[in-house]
Design an enzyme around this catalytic site. Structure first.
Site, PDB file in Angstrom:
ATOM      1  N   PRO A   1       0.946  -1.088   0.006  1.00  0.00           N
ATOM      2  CA  PRO A   1       0.206   0.108  -0.136  1.00  0.00           C
ATOM      3  C   PRO A   1       0.672   0.882  -0.152  1.00  0.00           C
ATOM      4  O   PRO A   1       2.330   0.955   0.560  1.00  0.00           O
ATOM      5  CB  PRO A   1      -1.025  -0.242   1.650  1.00  0.00           C
ATOM      6  CG  PRO A   1       0.317  -1.400   2.134  1.00  0.00           C
ATOM      7  CD  PRO A   1       0.789  -1.559   0.709  1.00  0.00           C
ATOM      8  N   ASN A   2       0.032   2.257  -0.609  1.00  0.00           N
ATOM      9  CA  ASN A   2       0.810   3.776  -0.899  1.00  0.00           C
ATOM     10  C   ASN A   2       1.981   3.931  -1.558  1.00  0.00           C
ATOM     11  O   ASN A   2       2.201   4.505  -2.071  1.00  0.00           O
ATOM     12  CB  ASN A   2       0.710   4.338   0.884  1.00  0.00           C
ATOM     13  CG  ASN A   2      -0.498   4.239   1.260  1.00  0.00           C
ATOM     14  OD1 ASN A   2      -1.405   4.981   0.791  1.00  0.00           O
ATOM     15  ND2 ASN A   2      -0.352   3.870   2.647  1.00  0.00           N
TER      16      ASN A   2
ATOM     17  N   ARG B   1       4.832  11.300  -2.139  1.00  0.00           N
ATOM     18  CA  ARG B   1       4.427  11.309  -0.638  1.00  0.00           C
ATOM     19  C   ARG B   1       5.383  11.274   0.328  1.00  0.00           C
ATOM     20  O   ARG B   1       6.016  10.433  -0.068  1.00  0.00           O
ATOM     21  CB  ARG B   1       3.575   9.466  -0.901  1.00  0.00           C
ATOM     22  CG  ARG B   1       3.561   9.411   1.309  1.00  0.00           C
ATOM     23  CD  ARG B   1       2.791   8.008   1.103  1.00  0.00           C
ATOM     24  NE  ARG B   1       2.735   7.322   2.738  1.00  0.00           N
ATOM     25  CZ  ARG B   1       3.306   6.386   2.486  1.00  0.00           C
ATOM     26  NH1 ARG B   1       4.708   6.114   1.811  1.00  0.00           N
ATOM     27  NH2 ARG B   1       3.455   5.647   4.053  1.00  0.00           N
TER      28      ARG B   1
ATOM     29  N   TYR C   1      11.282   9.128   1.183  1.00  0.00           N
ATOM     30  CA  TYR C   1      10.820   8.035  -0.114  1.00  0.00           C
ATOM     31  C   TYR C   1      11.570   8.770  -1.688  1.00  0.00           C
ATOM     32  O   TYR C   1      11.115   7.881  -2.102  1.00  0.00           O
ATOM     33  CB  TYR C   1       9.525   7.676  -0.340  1.00  0.00           C
ATOM     34  CG  TYR C   1       8.819   7.303   1.003  1.00  0.00           C
ATOM     35  CD1 TYR C   1       9.420   5.696   1.716  1.00  0.00           C
ATOM     36  CD2 TYR C   1       7.624   7.450   1.523  1.00  0.00           C
ATOM     37  CE1 TYR C   1       8.761   5.532   2.617  1.00  0.00           C
ATOM     38  CE2 TYR C   1       7.060   6.960   2.591  1.00  0.00           C
ATOM     39  CZ  TYR C   1       7.700   5.704   3.427  1.00  0.00           C
ATOM     40  OH  TYR C   1       6.914   4.992   4.242  1.00  0.00           O
TER      41      TYR C   1
ATOM     42  N   ASN D   1       8.297  -5.452  -0.876  1.00  0.00           N
ATOM     43  CA  ASN D   1       7.887  -4.461  -0.222  1.00  0.00           C
ATOM     44  C   ASN D   1       6.326  -4.488   0.220  1.00  0.00           C
ATOM     45  O   ASN D   1       5.298  -3.494  -0.458  1.00  0.00           O
ATOM     46  CB  ASN D   1       8.534  -3.081  -0.548  1.00  0.00           C
ATOM     47  CG  ASN D   1       8.090  -2.087   0.174  1.00  0.00           C
ATOM     48  OD1 ASN D   1       8.104  -1.799   1.038  1.00  0.00           O
ATOM     49  ND2 ASN D   1       8.954  -0.937  -0.082  1.00  0.00           N
TER      50      ASN D   1
ATOM     51  N   ALA E   1       3.242  -0.975   4.520  1.00  0.00           N
ATOM     52  CA  ALA E   1       2.589  -1.026   6.057  1.00  0.00           C
ATOM     53  C   ALA E   1       2.119  -2.721   6.599  1.00  0.00           C
ATOM     54  O   ALA E   1       1.976  -2.793   7.899  1.00  0.00           O
ATOM     55  CB  ALA E   1       1.311   0.161   6.342  1.00  0.00           C
TER      56      ALA E   1
ATOM     57  N   HIS F   1       4.094  -5.004   8.756  1.00  0.00           N
ATOM     58  CA  HIS F   1       4.048  -4.834  10.611  1.00  0.00           C
ATOM     59  C   HIS F   1       2.834  -5.543  10.895  1.00  0.00           C
ATOM     60  O   HIS F   1       2.490  -5.581  11.798  1.00  0.00           O
ATOM     61  CB  HIS F   1       4.469  -3.273  11.148  1.00  0.00           C
ATOM     62  CG  HIS F   1       5.473  -2.280  10.380  1.00  0.00           C
ATOM     63  ND1 HIS F   1       6.295  -2.677  10.529  1.00  0.00           N
ATOM     64  CD2 HIS F   1       4.952  -1.938   8.611  1.00  0.00           C
ATOM     65  CE1 HIS F   1       6.795  -2.358   9.411  1.00  0.00           C
ATOM     66  NE2 HIS F   1       6.855  -1.292   8.811  1.00  0.00           N
TER      67      HIS F   1
ATOM     68  N   ASP G   1       1.824 -15.931   5.485  1.00  0.00           N
ATOM     69  CA  ASP G   1       1.771 -17.316   5.554  1.00  0.00           C
ATOM     70  C   ASP G   1       1.886 -17.650   4.434  1.00  0.00           C
ATOM     71  O   ASP G   1       2.113 -18.857   3.330  1.00  0.00           O
ATOM     72  CB  ASP G   1       0.129 -17.351   5.392  1.00  0.00           C
ATOM     73  CG  ASP G   1       0.091 -18.023   7.680  1.00  0.00           C
ATOM     74  OD1 ASP G   1       1.134 -18.239   7.919  1.00  0.00           O
ATOM     75  OD2 ASP G   1      -1.301 -17.783   8.018  1.00  0.00           O
TER      76      ASP G   1
ATOM     77  N   GLU H   1      13.026  -9.528   0.852  1.00  0.00           N
ATOM     78  CA  GLU H   1      12.466  -8.031   1.758  1.00  0.00           C
ATOM     79  C   GLU H   1      13.373  -6.746   1.830  1.00  0.00           C
ATOM     80  O   GLU H   1      13.912  -6.608   1.924  1.00  0.00           O
ATOM     81  CB  GLU H   1      12.615  -8.405   3.267  1.00  0.00           C
ATOM     82  CG  GLU H   1      10.855  -7.512   4.579  1.00  0.00           C
ATOM     83  CD  GLU H   1      10.906  -7.402   5.357  1.00  0.00           C
ATOM     84  OE1 GLU H   1      10.368  -6.495   6.528  1.00  0.00           O
ATOM     85  OE2 GLU H   1      11.679  -8.747   6.249  1.00  0.00           O
TER      86      GLU H   1
ATOM     87  N   HIS I   1      12.918  -2.511   1.721  1.00  0.00           N
ATOM     88  CA  HIS I   1      11.959  -1.208   2.047  1.00  0.00           C
ATOM     89  C   HIS I   1      12.839  -0.267   1.798  1.00  0.00           C
ATOM     90  O   HIS I   1      14.033  -0.184   2.381  1.00  0.00           O
ATOM     91  CB  HIS I   1      12.590  -1.157   4.083  1.00  0.00           C
ATOM     92  CG  HIS I   1      11.344  -2.607   4.717  1.00  0.00           C
ATOM     93  ND1 HIS I   1      10.073  -2.249   4.542  1.00  0.00           N
ATOM     94  CD2 HIS I   1      11.579  -3.745   4.712  1.00  0.00           C
ATOM     95  CE1 HIS I   1       8.934  -2.910   4.964  1.00  0.00           C
ATOM     96  NE2 HIS I   1      10.512  -4.627   4.876  1.00  0.00           N
ATOM     97  N   ILE I   2      12.390   0.922   1.452  1.00  0.00           N
ATOM     98  CA  ILE I   2      12.775   2.154   0.950  1.00  0.00           C
ATOM     99  C   ILE I   2      13.527   3.136   2.145  1.00  0.00           C
ATOM    100  O   ILE I   2      14.846   3.410   2.186  1.00  0.00           O
ATOM    101  CB  ILE I   2      12.246   3.628   0.075  1.00  0.00           C
ATOM    102  CG1 ILE I   2      11.191   2.425  -1.340  1.00  0.00           C
ATOM    103  CG2 ILE I   2      12.791   4.449  -0.085  1.00  0.00           C
ATOM    104  CD1 ILE I   2       9.827   3.289  -1.686  1.00  0.00           C
ATOM    105  N   SER I   3      13.283   3.345   3.348  1.00  0.00           N
ATOM    106  CA  SER I   3      13.500   3.864   4.670  1.00  0.00           C
ATOM    107  C   SER I   3      14.313   2.415   5.120  1.00  0.00           C
ATOM    108  O   SER I   3      13.772   1.382   5.063  1.00  0.00           O
ATOM    109  CB  SER I   3      12.728   4.684   5.418  1.00  0.00           C
ATOM    110  OG  SER I   3      11.373   3.515   5.510  1.00  0.00           O
TER     111      SER I   3
ATOM    112  N   ARG J   1      12.505   4.358  12.655  1.00  0.00           N
ATOM    113  CA  ARG J   1      11.074   4.974  12.252  1.00  0.00           C
ATOM    114  C   ARG J   1      10.871   4.435  14.117  1.00  0.00           C
ATOM    115  O   ARG J   1      10.552   4.309  14.745  1.00  0.00           O
ATOM    116  CB  ARG J   1      10.863   4.085  10.913  1.00  0.00           C
ATOM    117  CG  ARG J   1      12.423   4.850   9.948  1.00  0.00           C
ATOM    118  CD  ARG J   1      11.046   5.416   8.430  1.00  0.00           C
ATOM    119  NE  ARG J   1       9.604   6.331   8.739  1.00  0.00           N
ATOM    120  CZ  ARG J   1       9.132   5.567   7.665  1.00  0.00           C
ATOM    121  NH1 ARG J   1       8.977   4.673   6.587  1.00  0.00           N
ATOM    122  NH2 ARG J   1       8.473   6.379   7.690  1.00  0.00           N
TER     123      ARG J   1
ATOM    124  N   ARG K   1       6.741   0.544  13.301  1.00  0.00           N
ATOM    125  CA  ARG K   1       7.758  -0.069  11.939  1.00  0.00           C
ATOM    126  C   ARG K   1       8.770  -1.053  12.329  1.00  0.00           C
ATOM    127  O   ARG K   1       9.595  -1.178  11.708  1.00  0.00           O
ATOM    128  CB  ARG K   1       7.673   1.102  10.765  1.00  0.00           C
ATOM    129  CG  ARG K   1       6.809   1.652  10.910  1.00  0.00           C
ATOM    130  CD  ARG K   1       6.776   2.704  10.407  1.00  0.00           C
ATOM    131  NE  ARG K   1       6.024   4.390   9.955  1.00  0.00           N
ATOM    132  CZ  ARG K   1       5.695   3.962   9.114  1.00  0.00           C
ATOM    133  NH1 ARG K   1       4.884   2.869   8.093  1.00  0.00           N
ATOM    134  NH2 ARG K   1       4.521   4.889   8.487  1.00  0.00           N
TER     135      ARG K   1
END
Length: 146
Positions: free
Chosen positions: A10-11, A18, A23, A74, A77, A80, A87, A98, A100-102, A107, A111
Site C-alpha cells: 500500500p501507498n 508522498r 521516499y 516491499n 504497512a 508490520h 503465511d 524483503e 524497505h526504502i527507509s 522509524r 514499524r
C-alpha cells in the site's frame, strides 16, 4: 529466462508524491523501469506489481509459486501487521528478499517489527529505491552460486 516477482504494498503507488523527504522523488514507474532494466541485464524477467489491498498482495505471492525463482517484496504497512502475507510467503519455495526504502529500524516503534522478516532470506532497508537494485543483484548472485 527466470522470473523475479517484485511485489509492492500500500501507498507505494504514491512514490514521488508522498513524504518525499523519506521516499524520494522518483515514481513507481521509475522504480519499475529501474528494476526491469537491472533484471534484464542479468537474464531475468520481472513481474512487477503494486496493490493497496492485503488480499491482492497475498494473491500476487500465490501467483509466483512455481513460476518465479524469487520474490522481492516491499509489503509496506502490511509488513508490520499481516500474518496472511507471512503465511503466503511460507508457501513460496524460492528466494525471498524483503525491501524497505527507509530504514524501518530507525522509524516509529510500530514499524520495527516485521512479519515478512520471519520468512525473508534477506532484508534490505534504508537504501532508497536502490534497495530494489541491491535485491535484484542478490537474487542474481544466489543463482550464480547455485
Amino acid at each position: 529466462m527466470e522470473t523475479i516477482h517484485i511485489l509492492n504494498g500500500p501507498n507505494l503507488n504514491l512514490l514521488g508524491m508522498r513524504e518525499t523527504n523519506i521516499y524520494g522523488h522518483k515514481t513507481i514507474n521509475d522504480l519499475e523501469d529501474m528494476c526491469r532494466r537491472r533484471a534484464s541485464e542479468n537474464g531475468f524477467q520481472v513481474v512487477f506489481k503494486q496493490t493497496n489491498s492485503e488480499s491482492t498482495l497475498v494473491d500476487f505471492i500465490q501467483e509466483a509459486i512455481g513460476k518465479s525463482s524469487a520474490i522481492i517484496i516491499n509489503a509496506a504497512a502490511y509488513t508490520h501487521t499481516s500474518i496472511a502475507i507471512l503465511d503466503a510467503l511460507k508457501s513460496f519455495a524460492g528466494y525471498v528478499v524483503e525491501v524497505h526504502i527507509s530504514d524501518i529500524s530507525k522509524r516509529e516503534e510500530f514499524r520495527k517489527f516485521s512479519f515478512v522478516s520471519l520468512r525473508a532470506d534477506l532484508v534490505i532497508q534504508g537504501l532508497g529505491l536502490d534497495g530494489y537494485i541491491e535485491a535484484i543483484d542478490k537474487v542474481v548472485e544466489k543463482k550464480v552460486n547455485k
